[in-house]
Write an enzyme that holds these catalytic residues in place. Structure first.
Site, short mmCIF file in Angstrom:
data_model
loop_
_atom_site.label_atom_id
_atom_site.label_comp_id
_atom_site.label_asym_id
_atom_site.label_seq_id
_atom_site.Cartn_x
_atom_site.Cartn_y
_atom_site.Cartn_z
N HIS B 81 -12.20 59.40 5.68
CA HIS B 81 -11.07 59.79 4.96
C HIS B 81 -10.55 58.86 4.15
O HIS B 81 -10.89 57.64 4.61
CB HIS B 81 -10.08 60.19 6.15
CG HIS B 81 -8.68 60.51 5.74
ND1 HIS B 81 -8.36 61.67 5.02
CD2 HIS B 81 -7.43 59.98 5.40
CE1 HIS B 81 -7.26 61.90 4.59
NE2 HIS B 81 -6.63 60.78 4.83
N ASP B 160 1.74 68.94 11.21
CA ASP B 160 1.75 67.80 10.33
C ASP B 160 2.35 68.27 9.21
O ASP B 160 3.11 67.58 8.59
CB ASP B 160 0.20 67.48 10.20
CG ASP B 160 0.43 66.50 9.16
OD1 ASP B 160 0.84 65.46 9.17
OD2 ASP B 160 -0.18 66.47 7.90
N ARG B 167 9.30 64.56 6.03
CA ARG B 167 9.04 62.94 5.75
C ARG B 167 9.35 62.90 4.11
O ARG B 167 9.85 61.91 3.67
CB ARG B 167 7.68 62.47 5.95
CG ARG B 167 7.91 62.20 7.58
CD ARG B 167 6.47 61.81 7.94
NE ARG B 167 5.94 60.78 7.51
CZ ARG B 167 4.71 60.50 7.26
NH1 ARG B 167 3.64 61.42 7.65
NH2 ARG B 167 4.00 59.41 6.64
N SER B 182 -0.04 61.44 11.31
CA SER B 182 -0.48 62.45 10.30
C SER B 182 -2.03 62.61 9.90
O SER B 182 -2.57 63.72 9.82
CB SER B 182 0.32 62.26 8.78
OG SER B 182 -0.12 63.03 7.80
N LYS B 186 -5.19 65.22 12.11
CA LYS B 186 -6.04 66.34 11.27
C LYS B 186 -7.42 65.83 11.66
O LYS B 186 -8.38 66.79 11.82
CB LYS B 186 -5.36 66.14 9.84
CG LYS B 186 -4.42 67.16 9.71
CD LYS B 186 -4.13 67.25 8.04
CE LYS B 186 -3.62 65.73 7.81
NZ LYS B 186 -3.03 65.61 6.30
#
Lengths: 440, 440
Positions: B81, B160, B167, B182, B186
């Site tokens: 990621h 999320d 947010r 967050s 995931k």
């Protein structure tokens, strides 16, 4: 271009918001352009990072002008507000006292909230008394008669109701600047030229310690000055009920007794102190003590009692109440709570005492609850008093079907809410901790 | 009994929330029992008062289990990621590189957000490529083929999406614990046994400085360890576009060129570094450098390019793209931006560069916008490079009707977004600042 995001981010980072930004945000909230979840994020940022006196004034200003504002065509208009406490019925005493001295007293009072009673609920114990005058009637009566008492109306500072509702469920109530803006937006809208603010401190009050109470006092005076108001703040004790009676009819009776010169010392003294402050702020007395002297004369002469009676009559209430407490709704049953041994009263949990009265039906657990005016507590002893085994400490005024509740309550009061010591307590709470006056 | 008010008040006062309290609050939010304005007050309190690694793990856990979680019946499953940057197309290179080395790579990627592009948007530039497989197809393909790429689905960590949405409008994005929860909710749901996290730092990234990036890296590694994942965090530079191309089709072309061994040095090096990390984490290489060596072999041998081609075909895309970039949507017009004097490139405003591509139509200004795959920027120079007057710095790929926009953009780029100096800059940004590996 302003944005809710940027304004929240600025306060989040501890920077000062401009007047323009605060107005844009609150007006956006009222118009539905700023979401309530954005407001609550800003409220938490204000709670944690603070709000300068300039920011507080800007917030007060936009909340104030979210509704109608009054402007009296009269002099010597002085208002009083209390942050709320158990057994606080000073309004019924100081308003007639000040009015009897020539002060014009425009009272817009609240209903009961949590563990504290409400001035409007209490006065409605008097059969027929109407608190729902229009703002036009309110203004006309004040200008003509000098004393009028009504309930909060949605026309005054509607932004406060919305913001308070959010604070109440997001743990952002206990913030000095937010409390200041909430109180002052309403009080400034009510058009008084001077405001006496009674800030309660202790275990039965919002402000639990003197440092916090002092900060709130300073914040409130500063905000008042910015709006060209003469301000007096009084920090007074709320570690035990004020006076002896807690409960709606019971407090009306105690108020009338006090206006007859037969009231408890603490209640009489604080009422004279605050009424004297109002006389002073109005310009009708050169000093606070001269104001207190005038108020005391109005008490002694019976003039204040007469003024109170006239107000009751004018607002549709049965003025016979002054001489016949029997016309008030009263509880039929009484349970005396007596000392279980010899000693001294050391401490009282004032908030718990307030909650007992709510539980009896004297206050609301939810907004739709109907109030039982007759129930309540009367205290025969205060902190520092000596008690002998078997001697009455207080009486619970209740209804026939509440016997079980009352037995449990008596137990809680003796075992949990009232503390005893075998020797005389060294330090008793004072009645008044601090008084400050600021002229704009 | 738990209450939203008490939980907000606890965090407001800087206390640590229990796992039970965090779960109760988030599950209440999902069930509609906790209001969004209460969530946003809590988010601001977390932002300002912090969240311990235990609290962060609890939040991650409840968000993770708000949706489906995958559990692969296969070994060597490692995911990657990136926190997002301009021109970041490493996924298209490192995924085939790692897969060619035997790593199973389950990629669930996002769409463009703000100034950064999205992996899913980019791959959809390839005609026919399908990113909307079901989770069952996703799992089956991963287990059988070892490489699959789909878009975010509402089935994974739906909490999320709700929390991120709040947010995003309450200025609580840039909080290390909230970013951690967050991302990790995931990534953990996607079932990989190891996760390589590329944390971008610089003026084109969320994290603007290395101290913040390091904190996020530690927080992400710690959270991964608590969930029994092997973790590698890489902090890499985002003060200029990665590689030379920014824009969807342009980035696909540059990715294929890189897989052919003809890519820009920075993009090639970072892709090998990350892919090597994945090989190492999967257990297929004893050290990170051994992993990088394997990845380099897969690049040189052309195996990774073949793996990429097969993935495109498998997911419905036209695999001829590998040899014929002409099948991609491309812009017909090109505007070359040339240096106006001699000197060196000192600095680039990477976020502004990303926003230019969005403005050309290469990204979305609002969620419903359609993307123009062909537009974008290609850079001929990087920070530290010497430029002569009249020499091309970059090319704007645009459409016929955008000439006015492009002239203004060229101006902004030369005058505002790219800074020049007359002498060679002393300090150039590194490509990779820090790599840390943690085995659970």
């Amino acid at each position: 271009m302003l944005s809710a995001y940027e304004i929240i981010a600025k306060k989040r980072d501890g920077l000062e918001l401009s007047e323009e930004e605060i107005k844009w945000f609150i007006q956006g909230l009222l118009a539905g352009k700023v979401a309530d979840y954005q407001m609550s994020a800003l409220l938490m940022a204000i709670y944690l990072n603070g709000f300068s006196s300039k920011e507080t004034a800007s917030l007060t200003d936009v909340m104030l002008y979210s509704g109608k504002t009054l402007n009296f065509n009269a002099q010597h208009v002085v208002d009083k507000h209390s942050t709320g406490g158990i057994g606080d019925k000073t309004s019924f005493i100081l308003a007639p006292l000040a009015a009897a001295c020539g002060v014009r007293v425009p009272m817009i009072a609240g209903r009961g909230l949590g563990h504290t009673g409400g001035t409007v609920d209490k006065v409605e114990a008097i059969p027929g008394f109407k608190t729902s005058l229009s703002l036009e009637e309110f203004q006309r009566t004040l200008e003509k008669e000098g004393l009028v008492l009504i309930g909060q109306t949605g026309e005054i500072a509607p932004a406060d109701k919305i913001i308070y509702g959010l604070r109440d469920v997001t743990a952002t109530i206990e913030s000095i600047p937010l409390i200041t803006a909430s109180i002052m937006s309403k009080k400034l809208a009510e058009g008084a030229q001077g405001i006496v603010m009674d800030i309660k401190v202790g275990n039965g009050a919002f402000m639990r310690n003197k440092a916090q109470a002092r900060k709130l006092a300073t914040s409130i005076r500063n905000t008042g000055l910015r709006f060209n108001r003469n301000m007096m703040t009084v920090i007074s004790d709320m570690n035990q009920p004020l006076g002896n009676a807690v409960g709606n009819s019971l407090e009306i009776i105690e108020s009338i007794e006090t206006l007859k010169g037969k009231g408890p010392k603490d209640l009489t003294d604080l009422s004279l102190h605050l009424a004297g402050g109002m006389v002073h702020l109005s310009g009708l007395a050169k000093t606070h003590s001269a104001g207190i002297r005038k108020a005391r004369e109005a008490l002694k002469s019976g003039k204040a009692l007469k003024v109170f009676k006239e107000m009751i009559k004018r607002q549709g209430g049965d003025e016979k109440v002054i001489d016949d407490y029997g016309i008030l709704p009263l509880a039929n049953n009484h349970h005396v709570v007596a000392a279980s041994r010899n000693g001294y009263i050391k401490k009282m949990e004032a908030t718990q005492i307030g909650l007992h009265v709510v539980q009896l039906g004297g206050g609301r657990q939810k907004a739709s609850d109907k109030i039982d005016f007759g129930v309540g507590l009367t205290f025969h002893k205060k902190i520092g008093d000596r008690v002998k085994e078997g001697e009455p400490i207080l009486t619970i005024h209740h209804n026939e079907n509440q016997k079980e509740l009352v037995l449990k309550m008596a137990d809680d009061l003796l075992e949990r809410d009232i503390s005893f010591s075998t020797t005389k307590p060294q330090k008793l709470p004072s009645l008044i901790y601090e008084t400050q006056t600021s002229w704009y």
